[in-house]
Design an enzyme around this catalytic site. Structure first.
Site, short mmCIF file in Angstrom:
data_model
loop_
_atom_site.label_atom_id
_atom_site.label_comp_id
_atom_site.label_asym_id
_atom_site.label_seq_id
_atom_site.Cartn_x
_atom_site.Cartn_y
_atom_site.Cartn_z
N CYS A 82 0.84 -1.20 0.00
CA CYS A 82 0.00 0.00 0.00
C CYS A 82 0.88 1.25 0.00
CB CYS A 82 -0.98 -0.05 1.17
SG CYS A 82 -2.33 1.13 1.02
N HIS A 180 -3.73 -4.76 0.40
CA HIS A 180 -3.18 -5.30 1.64
C HIS A 180 -3.27 -6.84 1.60
CE1 HIS A 180 -2.63 -1.66 4.13
NE2 HIS A 180 -3.58 -1.17 3.36
N GLU A 182 -1.99 -8.91 3.59
CA GLU A 182 -2.14 -9.42 4.97
C GLU A 182 -3.58 -9.32 5.46
OE1 GLU A 182 -1.12 -6.49 4.18
OE2 GLU A 182 -1.71 -5.01 5.68
#
Lengths: 203, 254
Positions: A82, A180, A182
């Site tokens: 990001c 993202h 994650e």
């Protein structure tokens, strides 16, 4: 995986979330702003969540800029997430024009209509160099107000929906993802697994 | 742009997840981490954690809870609101593994500092919280610390657009009351303020279809309803007519 992941601590970003996702992938994880510690890693992560000028100021204060640029020049692995992806570029126009790391050619500009892009998107591959093999039904989580504009040869994936948002950029072994991983549930986890295999294989 | 979102909400009071009714009466549900893990496993698009007694009791954000939560490796984007009263709180909350924060009372006390925070975190990381009601045909903001209802000015809302990406429109009177979200709150806000909005408070699946058809509604936030049944988010998505959402996905691990 016997990979040492170094999360670059520039006092910004959702560090705990990134640390724990790599721990769940059996990596050795280090969060640090110390060059001697980060030097021992196989992969550097530039985490996201934050503004470009503030992040660059912190990287400068911590004397990390030349270290990261040299790391990339030596063809070692970097993954910018990001904001971390945006930092890899030449300039950003967020708040004020700010110089970035200049590793990947291109600039960061305001999203179309000045609207934050928040939510899930499918990706479309722009190149044959597609070791990631992201599936047609894999959604990824985006949360950003600024986006990448740059030469097409640095672009790997873009979002399927208009307006066009570049989702993954790369130069040598430096990769940037606007989403993202994650926080993209099973799609994100699969992406990271494939990426780590690439790191483990060394190319 | 990205798909619209279905956000699962977990309301916490005194460290316990609660079923909330009008933010006034509460039924304890238990360990909030279990509820958050469920929403993660069931594939919520985002999870909103509202720690509702932190501001009221001047406790600040619950960092111990957030640090503990991070160990559970939640793979869904997290939003946290509760006691954030300065930029240091906000940055620390993000570093504990939170992607977005909700600001409420701080907005009233020091708008310039919120502006500064926005220049640090980026406005996409900031959601502003608006418990609203309609009195004498006018939208009123409810300040839950002093129990007062005040009018909201156009200039304030214009400024708000510069510092935050979305506003969380809470129908606090109907919160916990299934199917009674007052759509007039949105209808009255829309022509004047033109902001991206998240609707929250007593929303039924039937109302979701209507709300998602409004361009400026970027997400729907649902609390109690989602906890009653395994994979309720995916069942809900399956039933929606609006297809500008991430489709349902039934997996053991989302």
């Amino acid at each position: 995986m016997n990979i040492k992941v170094g999360i670059v601590d520039y006092s910004l970003g959702n560090i705990y979330a990134i640390k724990n996702i790599f721990l769940s992938l059996n990596c050795h994880v280090l969060v640090s702003d110390t060059l001697s510690e980060l030097s021992k890693c196989d992969l550097l992560i530039l985490p996201g969540v934050g503004s470009f000028p503030y992040a660059m100021t912190n990287l400068k204060k911590k004397k990390l800029i030349s270290f990261i640029i040299k790391w990339s020049e030596e063809n070692k692995f970097i993954l910018g997430i990001c904001l971390g992806m945006q930092l890899l570029c030449n300039y950003s126009h967020e708040n004020k024009k700010t110089k970035g790391l200049g590793i990947i050619q291109g600039n960061i500009v305001n999203n179309e209509e000045n609207i934050a892009n928040i939510g899930w998107n499918l990706l479309h591959c722009n190149t044959n160099d597609n070791f990631l093999k992201i599936g047609k039904k894999d959604y990824f989580y985006f949360n950003h107000s600024y986006c990448y504009k740059g030469p097409i040869n640095y672009q790997l994936y873009e979002c399927k929906k208009n307006p066009k948002i570049i989702a993954i950029i790369k130069h040598k072994n430096t990769y940037g993802v606007q989403f993202h991983p994650e926080k993209s549930q099973s799609s994100g986890l699969l992406f990271l697994k494939k990426f780590l295999v690439r790191v483990q294989n060394g190319n | 742009m990205a798909t619209k979102r279905i956000i699962g909400a977990v309301i916490i009071k005194d460290g316990l997840a609660v079923q909330s009714f009008n933010f006034n009466n509460y039924l304890p549900l238990g360990d909030p981490i279990i509820l958050i893990e469920n929403l993660d496993r069931w594939g919520a698009d985002e999870i909103l954690i509202l720690d509702i007694d932190r501001s009221r009791n001047n406790l600040g954000p619950n960092f111990d809870f957030l640090e503990n939560l991070s160990k559970f490796k939640i793979k869904t984007p997290l939003i946290y609101g509760g006691g954030i009263k300065n930029k240091f709180d906000a940055i620390d909350v993000v570093q504990k593994g939170i992607e977005r924060i909700v600001i409420d009372q701080w907005l009233n006390s020091n708008f310039n500092e919120v502006k500064e925070l926005s220049s640090i975190l980026g406005r996409q990381a900031i959601i502003t919280c608006f418990p609203l009601s309609i009195k004498k045909d006018e939208i009123k903001y409810y300040n839950y610390l002093n129990y007062k209802h005040t009018s909201i000015s156009k200039s304030f809302m214009t400024d708000l657009k510069k510092v935050s990406s979305e506003i969380l429109v809470i129908d606090y009177k109907n919160e916990g009351s299934f199917g009674n979200f007052n759509v007039d709150l949105i209808n009255k806000l829309l022509p004047v303020y033109n902001l991206e909005m998240i609707a929250f408070g007593g929303i039924s699946p039937q109302q979701i279809n209507n709300l998602l058809s409004i361009k400026e509604i970027s997400a729907i936030c649902i609390g109690n309803y989602l906890n009653y049944k395994e994979h309720n988010i995916q069942l809900l998505k399956q039933s929606l007519k609006n297809k500008n959402i991430r489709p349902e996905k039934f997996l053991k691990e989302i």
